[in-house]
Design a protein around this motif. Structure first.
Motif, mmCIF file in Angstrom:
data_model
loop_
_atom_site.group_PDB
_atom_site.id
_atom_site.type_symbol
_atom_site.label_atom_id
_atom_site.label_comp_id
_atom_site.label_asym_id
_atom_site.label_seq_id
_atom_site.Cartn_x
_atom_site.Cartn_y
_atom_site.Cartn_z
ATOM 1 N N ILE A 1 0.869 -1.156 0.283
ATOM 2 C CA ILE A 1 0.115 0.014 -0.115
ATOM 3 C C ILE A 1 0.840 1.285 -0.034
ATOM 4 O O ILE A 1 1.812 1.345 0.559
ATOM 5 C CB ILE A 1 -0.932 -0.004 1.269
ATOM 6 N N ASP A 2 0.652 2.268 -0.867
ATOM 7 C CA ASP A 2 1.220 3.371 -0.856
ATOM 8 C C ASP A 2 0.399 4.425 -0.101
ATOM 9 O O ASP A 2 -0.594 4.694 -0.870
ATOM 10 C CB ASP A 2 1.491 4.080 -2.481
ATOM 11 N N ASN A 3 0.752 5.073 1.029
ATOM 12 C CA ASN A 3 -0.065 5.692 1.760
ATOM 13 C C ASN A 3 -0.363 7.032 1.085
ATOM 14 O O ASN A 3 -1.800 7.476 1.103
ATOM 15 C CB ASN A 3 0.631 6.221 3.186
ATOM 16 N N ALA A 4 0.208 7.459 0.391
ATOM 17 C CA ALA A 4 -0.217 8.552 -0.496
ATOM 18 C C ALA A 4 -1.347 8.622 -1.329
ATOM 19 O O ALA A 4 -2.213 9.190 -1.488
ATOM 20 C CB ALA A 4 1.307 9.717 -1.090
ATOM 21 N N LYS A 5 -1.046 7.436 -2.057
ATOM 22 C CA LYS A 5 -1.952 7.021 -3.191
ATOM 23 C C LYS A 5 -3.439 6.549 -2.429
ATOM 24 O O LYS A 5 -4.298 7.085 -2.971
ATOM 25 C CB LYS A 5 -1.572 5.778 -4.109
ATOM 26 N N PHE A 6 -3.405 6.028 -1.266
ATOM 27 C CA PHE A 6 -4.371 5.602 -0.717
ATOM 28 C C PHE A 6 -5.420 6.701 -0.107
ATOM 29 O O PHE A 6 -6.526 6.784 -0.433
ATOM 30 C CB PHE A 6 -4.066 4.626 0.526
ATOM 31 N N LYS A 7 -4.468 7.744 0.244
ATOM 32 C CA LYS A 7 -5.103 8.953 0.895
ATOM 33 C C LYS A 7 -5.730 9.606 -0.217
ATOM 34 O O LYS A 7 -7.067 10.119 -0.131
ATOM 35 C CB LYS A 7 -4.158 9.839 1.700
ATOM 36 N N ALA A 8 -5.153 9.909 -1.347
ATOM 37 C CA ALA A 8 -5.727 10.447 -2.490
ATOM 38 C C ALA A 8 -6.930 9.925 -3.013
ATOM 39 O O ALA A 8 -8.009 10.435 -3.358
ATOM 40 C CB ALA A 8 -4.864 10.597 -3.570
ATOM 41 N N HIS A 9 -7.078 8.629 -3.021
ATOM 42 C CA HIS A 9 -8.193 7.761 -3.537
ATOM 43 C C HIS A 9 -9.374 7.630 -2.529
ATOM 44 O O HIS A 9 -10.495 8.160 -2.966
ATOM 45 C CB HIS A 9 -7.794 6.381 -3.784
ATOM 46 N N PHE A 10 -9.172 7.588 -1.331
ATOM 47 C CA PHE A 10 -10.105 7.447 -0.320
ATOM 48 C C PHE A 10 -10.314 8.396 0.417
ATOM 49 O O PHE A 10 -11.181 8.553 1.454
ATOM 50 C CB PHE A 10 -9.770 6.217 0.791
ATOM 51 N N LYS A 11 -9.433 9.453 0.470
ATOM 52 C CA LYS A 11 -9.660 10.897 1.095
ATOM 53 C C LYS A 11 -9.398 10.526 2.761
ATOM 54 O O LYS A 11 -9.924 11.342 3.476
ATOM 55 C CB LYS A 11 -11.072 11.286 0.912
ATOM 56 N N THR A 12 -8.667 9.780 3.061
ATOM 57 C CA THR A 12 -8.338 9.410 4.262
ATOM 58 C C THR A 12 -7.011 8.470 4.523
ATOM 59 O O THR A 12 -6.671 7.753 3.392
ATOM 60 C CB THR A 12 -9.603 8.732 5.060
ATOM 61 N N LYS A 13 -6.497 8.649 5.768
ATOM 62 C CA LYS A 13 -5.209 7.756 5.825
ATOM 63 C C LYS A 13 -5.603 6.310 5.882
ATOM 64 O O LYS A 13 -6.496 5.815 6.294
ATOM 65 C CB LYS A 13 -4.628 8.174 7.070
ATOM 66 N N ALA A 14 -4.746 5.471 5.532
ATOM 67 C CA ALA A 14 -4.833 4.010 5.451
ATOM 68 C C ALA A 14 -4.713 3.559 6.863
ATOM 69 O O ALA A 14 -3.698 3.690 7.611
ATOM 70 C CB ALA A 14 -3.668 3.452 4.497
ATOM 71 N N LYS A 15 -5.846 2.883 7.169
ATOM 72 C CA LYS A 15 -5.753 2.285 8.628
ATOM 73 C C LYS A 15 -6.562 0.973 8.700
ATOM 74 O O LYS A 15 -7.634 0.924 8.342
ATOM 75 C CB LYS A 15 -6.594 3.262 9.582
ATOM 76 N N MET A 16 -5.479 -0.096 8.787
ATOM 77 C CA MET A 16 -5.877 -1.448 8.700
ATOM 78 C C MET A 16 -6.733 -1.690 9.701
ATOM 79 O O MET A 16 -6.780 -1.160 10.905
ATOM 80 C CB MET A 16 -4.850 -2.301 8.575
#
Length: 159
Positions: free
Chosen positions: A66-81
């Motif tokens: 997971i790329d945190n920046a890409k995840f945040k851009a896509h889902f509009k939030t920080k990646a939190k498993m």
């Protein structure tokens, strides 16, 4: 048991016989690749994340991170498993067997672009010793995915 939910789910299309169960664990990418005798990148790992009001699954290639920046851009939030306790409760499958099939109704499934380089991949089937080989089109169809996403890194280096 979650594998029975997945078996029942696939029986709608007479695909339940394609589910493979192993004598050994397939709970990690490395163990699944060993059990199947395939390259680790062909394991379709399913990661579970908590968004503000729901949970999502992201299915990625085994070598993708997971790329945190890409995840945040896509889902509009920080990646939190999800925590291990939350996974079974919110998704409907336990750690090691999380898959995009027969999940709880309020869970959205996203497929990552890292999978598109393969003809077939091997997602789990609800237990820590199971898998099914699916084409990418089958994975998209049977996972009821919401969309394709681009939230991973490092897999391009392996291609």
């Amino acid at each position: 048991m979650a594998i029975e939910k997945v078996r029942d789910y696939f029986s709608q299309w007479n695909l339940d016989a394609r589910i493979q169960e192993f004598e050994t664990s397939s709970a990690t990418v490395e163990l699944a690749a060993q059990a199947l005798g395939c390259a680790p990148e062909r394991i379709a790992k399913t990661l579970s994340f908590k968004l503000e009001k729901k949970c999502v699954l992201v299915v990625t290639a085994g070598d993708a991170k997971i790329d945190n920046a890409k995840f945040k851009a896509h889902f509009k939030t920080k990646a939190k498993m999800l925590t291990p306790d939350e996974v079974d409760r919110y998704i409907g499958h336990g750690i090691g067997g999380v898959c995009p099939f027969a999940v709880n109704d309020d869970v959205d499934v996203y497929l990552d672009h890292s999978l598109k380089r393969f003809e077939t991949v091997f997602p789990a089937c609800g237990s820590s010793n199971s898998a099914i080989e699916l084409t990418i089109d089958e994975l998209e169809k049977y996972s009821n995915s919401v969309a394709w996403s681009d939230v991973c890194k490092n897999w391009q280096l392996q291609a």
